[in-house]
Design a protein around this motif. Structure first.
Motif, PDB file in Angstrom:
ATOM      1  N   MET A 159     -29.656 -29.928 -35.464  1.00 26.20           N
ATOM      2  CA  MET A 159     -29.586 -28.941 -34.405  1.00 26.20           C
ATOM      3  C   MET A 159     -28.816 -27.473 -34.926  1.00 26.20           C
ATOM      4  SD  MET A 159     -28.374 -31.713 -31.379  1.00 26.20           S
ATOM      5  CE  MET A 159     -28.208 -30.541 -30.020  1.00 26.20           C
ATOM      6  N   THR A 160     -27.976 -27.436 -35.813  1.00 20.25           N
ATOM      7  CA  THR A 160     -27.203 -26.494 -36.305  1.00 20.25           C
ATOM      8  C   THR A 160     -27.741 -25.852 -37.548  1.00 20.25           C
ATOM      9  OG1 THR A 160     -25.810 -28.031 -37.838  1.00 20.25           O
ATOM     10  CG2 THR A 160     -25.037 -27.768 -35.707  1.00 20.25           C
ATOM     11  N   GLY A 161     -28.544 -26.418 -38.291  1.00 22.21           N
ATOM     12  CA  GLY A 161     -29.212 -25.808 -39.442  1.00 22.21           C
ATOM     13  C   GLY A 161     -28.249 -26.001 -40.783  1.00 22.21           C
ATOM     14  N   VAL A 162     -27.142 -26.618 -40.293  1.00 26.14           N
ATOM     15  CA  VAL A 162     -26.019 -27.041 -41.447  1.00 26.14           C
ATOM     16  C   VAL A 162     -26.114 -28.178 -41.983  1.00 26.14           C
ATOM     17  CG1 VAL A 162     -23.772 -26.698 -42.166  1.00 26.14           C
ATOM     18  CG2 VAL A 162     -24.687 -25.077 -40.654  1.00 26.14           C
ATOM     19  N   THR A 163     -26.096 -28.847 -43.162  1.00 23.22           N
ATOM     20  CA  THR A 163     -26.206 -30.180 -43.450  1.00 23.22           C
ATOM     21  C   THR A 163     -24.666 -30.831 -43.028  1.00 23.22           C
ATOM     22  OG1 THR A 163     -27.779 -29.619 -45.204  1.00 23.22           O
ATOM     23  CG2 THR A 163     -26.309 -31.711 -45.496  1.00 23.22           C
ATOM     24  N   ILE A 164     -24.828 -31.750 -42.356  1.00 18.84           N
ATOM     25  CA  ILE A 164     -23.721 -32.495 -41.873  1.00 18.84           C
ATOM     26  C   ILE A 164     -23.973 -34.012 -42.375  1.00 18.84           C
ATOM     27  CG2 ILE A 164     -22.191 -33.278 -39.984  1.00 18.84           C
ATOM     28  CD1 ILE A 164     -23.008 -30.429 -38.700  1.00 18.84           C
ATOM     29  N   GLN A 195     -17.333 -33.606 -42.751  1.00 19.70           N
ATOM     30  CA  GLN A 195     -18.314 -32.255 -42.848  1.00 19.70           C
ATOM     31  C   GLN A 195     -18.356 -31.925 -41.502  1.00 19.70           C
ATOM     32  OE1 GLN A 195     -21.703 -33.894 -44.905  1.00 19.70           O
ATOM     33  NE2 GLN A 195     -21.357 -32.373 -46.562  1.00 19.70           N
ATOM     34  N   LEU A 196     -18.633 -32.740 -40.545  1.00 18.57           N
ATOM     35  CA  LEU A 196     -18.638 -32.244 -38.821  1.00 18.57           C
ATOM     36  C   LEU A 196     -17.510 -31.433 -38.644  1.00 18.57           C
ATOM     37  CD1 LEU A 196     -20.168 -31.908 -36.324  1.00 18.57           C
ATOM     38  CD2 LEU A 196     -19.006 -34.219 -35.807  1.00 18.57           C
ATOM     39  N   ILE A 197     -16.180 -31.868 -38.799  1.00 18.46           N
ATOM     40  CA  ILE A 197     -14.964 -31.329 -38.501  1.00 18.46           C
ATOM     41  C   ILE A 197     -14.845 -30.181 -39.253  1.00 18.46           C
ATOM     42  CG2 ILE A 197     -12.464 -31.443 -38.529  1.00 18.46           C
ATOM     43  CD1 ILE A 197     -12.956 -34.133 -37.859  1.00 18.46           C
ATOM     44  N   HIS A 198     -15.175 -29.926 -40.576  1.00 19.24           N
ATOM     45  CA  HIS A 198     -15.075 -28.799 -41.542  1.00 19.24           C
ATOM     46  C   HIS A 198     -15.847 -27.697 -40.916  1.00 19.24           C
ATOM     47  CE1 HIS A 198     -14.342 -26.503 -45.038  1.00 19.24           C
ATOM     48  NE2 HIS A 198     -15.580 -26.357 -45.094  1.00 19.24           N
ATOM     49  N   THR A 199     -17.254 -28.069 -40.514  1.00 24.21           N
ATOM     50  CA  THR A 199     -18.268 -27.086 -40.064  1.00 24.21           C
ATOM     51  C   THR A 199     -17.724 -26.678 -38.677  1.00 24.21           C
ATOM     52  OG1 THR A 199     -20.025 -28.254 -41.191  1.00 24.21           O
ATOM     53  CG2 THR A 199     -20.706 -26.676 -39.063  1.00 24.21           C
ATOM     54  N   LYS A 235     -14.726 -26.130 -37.651  1.00 27.96           N
ATOM     55  CA  LYS A 235     -13.481 -25.248 -38.004  1.00 27.96           C
ATOM     56  C   LYS A 235     -14.022 -23.892 -38.581  1.00 27.96           C
ATOM     57  CE  LYS A 235      -9.349 -27.132 -39.811  1.00 27.96           C
ATOM     58  NZ  LYS A 235      -8.722 -27.788 -40.819  1.00 27.96           N
ATOM     59  N   GLU A 236     -15.171 -23.922 -39.265  1.00 26.37           N
ATOM     60  CA  GLU A 236     -15.785 -22.615 -40.016  1.00 26.37           C
ATOM     61  C   GLU A 236     -16.231 -22.020 -38.858  1.00 26.37           C
ATOM     62  OE1 GLU A 236     -18.419 -23.602 -42.829  1.00 26.37           O
ATOM     63  OE2 GLU A 236     -16.908 -23.945 -44.517  1.00 26.37           O
ATOM     64  N   LEU A 237     -17.142 -22.757 -37.777  1.00 29.54           N
ATOM     65  CA  LEU A 237     -17.563 -21.935 -36.998  1.00 29.54           C
ATOM     66  C   LEU A 237     -16.578 -21.337 -35.865  1.00 29.54           C
ATOM     67  CD1 LEU A 237     -20.456 -24.315 -35.809  1.00 29.54           C
ATOM     68  CD2 LEU A 237     -20.897 -22.367 -37.063  1.00 29.54           C
ATOM     69  N   ALA A 238     -15.527 -22.033 -35.781  1.00 29.86           N
ATOM     70  CA  ALA A 238     -14.417 -21.469 -34.977  1.00 29.86           C
ATOM     71  C   ALA A 238     -13.799 -20.235 -35.434  1.00 29.86           C
ATOM     72  CB  ALA A 238     -13.264 -22.576 -34.568  1.00 29.86           C
ATOM     73  N   GLN A 239     -13.612 -20.251 -36.627  1.00 28.74           N
ATOM     74  CA  GLN A 239     -12.976 -18.809 -37.356  1.00 28.74           C
ATOM     75  C   GLN A 239     -14.049 -17.941 -37.393  1.00 28.74           C
ATOM     76  OE1 GLN A 239     -12.578 -20.559 -41.272  1.00 28.74           O
ATOM     77  NE2 GLN A 239     -10.246 -21.310 -40.814  1.00 28.74           N
ATOM     78  N   MET A 240     -15.232 -18.126 -37.368  1.00 32.73           N
ATOM     79  CA  MET A 240     -16.513 -17.157 -37.213  1.00 32.73           C
ATOM     80  C   MET A 240     -16.373 -16.599 -36.126  1.00 32.73           C
ATOM     81  SD  MET A 240     -19.564 -18.507 -39.023  1.00 32.73           S
ATOM     82  CE  MET A 240     -19.744 -19.062 -40.762  1.00 32.73           C
ATOM     83  N   LYS A 241     -16.326 -17.335 -34.774  1.00 36.01           N
ATOM     84  CA  LYS A 241     -15.972 -16.956 -33.580  1.00 36.01           C
ATOM     85  C   LYS A 241     -14.958 -16.144 -33.245  1.00 36.01           C
ATOM     86  CE  LYS A 241     -16.253 -18.497 -28.768  1.00 36.01           C
ATOM     87  NZ  LYS A 241     -16.593 -19.625 -27.879  1.00 36.01           N
ATOM     88  N   GLN A 242     -13.752 -16.410 -33.929  1.00 37.28           N
ATOM     89  CA  GLN A 242     -12.679 -15.555 -33.622  1.00 37.28           C
ATOM     90  C   GLN A 242     -12.748 -14.179 -34.550  1.00 37.28           C
ATOM     91  OE1 GLN A 242      -9.358 -17.865 -35.406  1.00 37.28           O
ATOM     92  NE2 GLN A 242      -9.244 -19.257 -33.551  1.00 37.28           N
TER      93      GLN A 242
END
Length: 180
Positions: A157-162, A167-171, A173-180
């Motif tokens: 669904m995300t196109g990111v290997t989880i 890894q899910l939580i890390h991803t 967090k990264e997505l939340a940082q990108m959104k900010q």
């Protein structure tokens, strides 16, 4: 007479059990006769000595009769993330196919047993019979999916290997940082 009565009850769809009255209800001979009658008429046979009938026996007969009623509804509970998948998703398609097959084999409450619910699917971790409501014929079944498939679907669904919760939580967090 018994054959006509049984055929008539089966024809009109009335739930019933056959009580086999015997002086020796627990003997091998009576057990064999009960098996023969069950096979011949395809009904539940209950060997008893009606002359020595107790309250517990009557309760067992009533319970056995309740198991002869039809299943009215099977409620399958699956993980929320599976519910959100489209019907055409391979995992959900397989799950729905398995459920339909199982439902076709369970016409009466007596057919509902844990071993009859087991699914032949790589995705299914466990199938648990949670409740049989004898008053309304509703059966509740919970299905758990193997953990790796959760991460596999999330990756798709995300196109990111989880591959794990970390890894899910890390991803996320990264997505939340990108959104900010």
């Amino acid at each position: 007479g018994e054959e006509e009565t049984i055929k008539e009850l089966q024809r009109i769809g009335k739930p019933f059990v056959m009580v086999l009255n015997s002086v020796k209800p627990y003997s091998e001979e009576t057990a064999q006769l009960a098996k023969e009658l069950e096979k011949k008429y395809e009904v539940s046979v209950f060997p008893l000595n009606c002359e020595q009938l107790r309250k517990e026996d009557v309760l067992r007969i009533l319970e056995k009769i309740l198991y002869e009623f039809p299943v009215r509804q099977i409620e399958y509970y699956i993980p929320k993330w599976v519910e959100l998948l489209p019907v055409t998703h391979y995992l959900k398609e397989d799950l729905l196919k398995q459920m339909k097959e199982k439902m076709g084999t369970m016409e009466y409450i007596r057919d509902i047993r844990q071993e009859n619910l087991e699914m032949d699917s790589n995705y299914v971790k466990s199938v648990t019979l949670e409740e049989i409501n004898l008053s309304n014929g509703v059966v509740k079944v919970r299905i758990q999916i193997e953990d790796p498939y959760y991460y596999q679907v999330m990756s798709e669904m995300t196109g990111v290997t989880i591959e794990s919760e970390y890894q899910l939580i890390h991803t996320l967090k990264e997505l939340a940082q990108m959104k900010q």
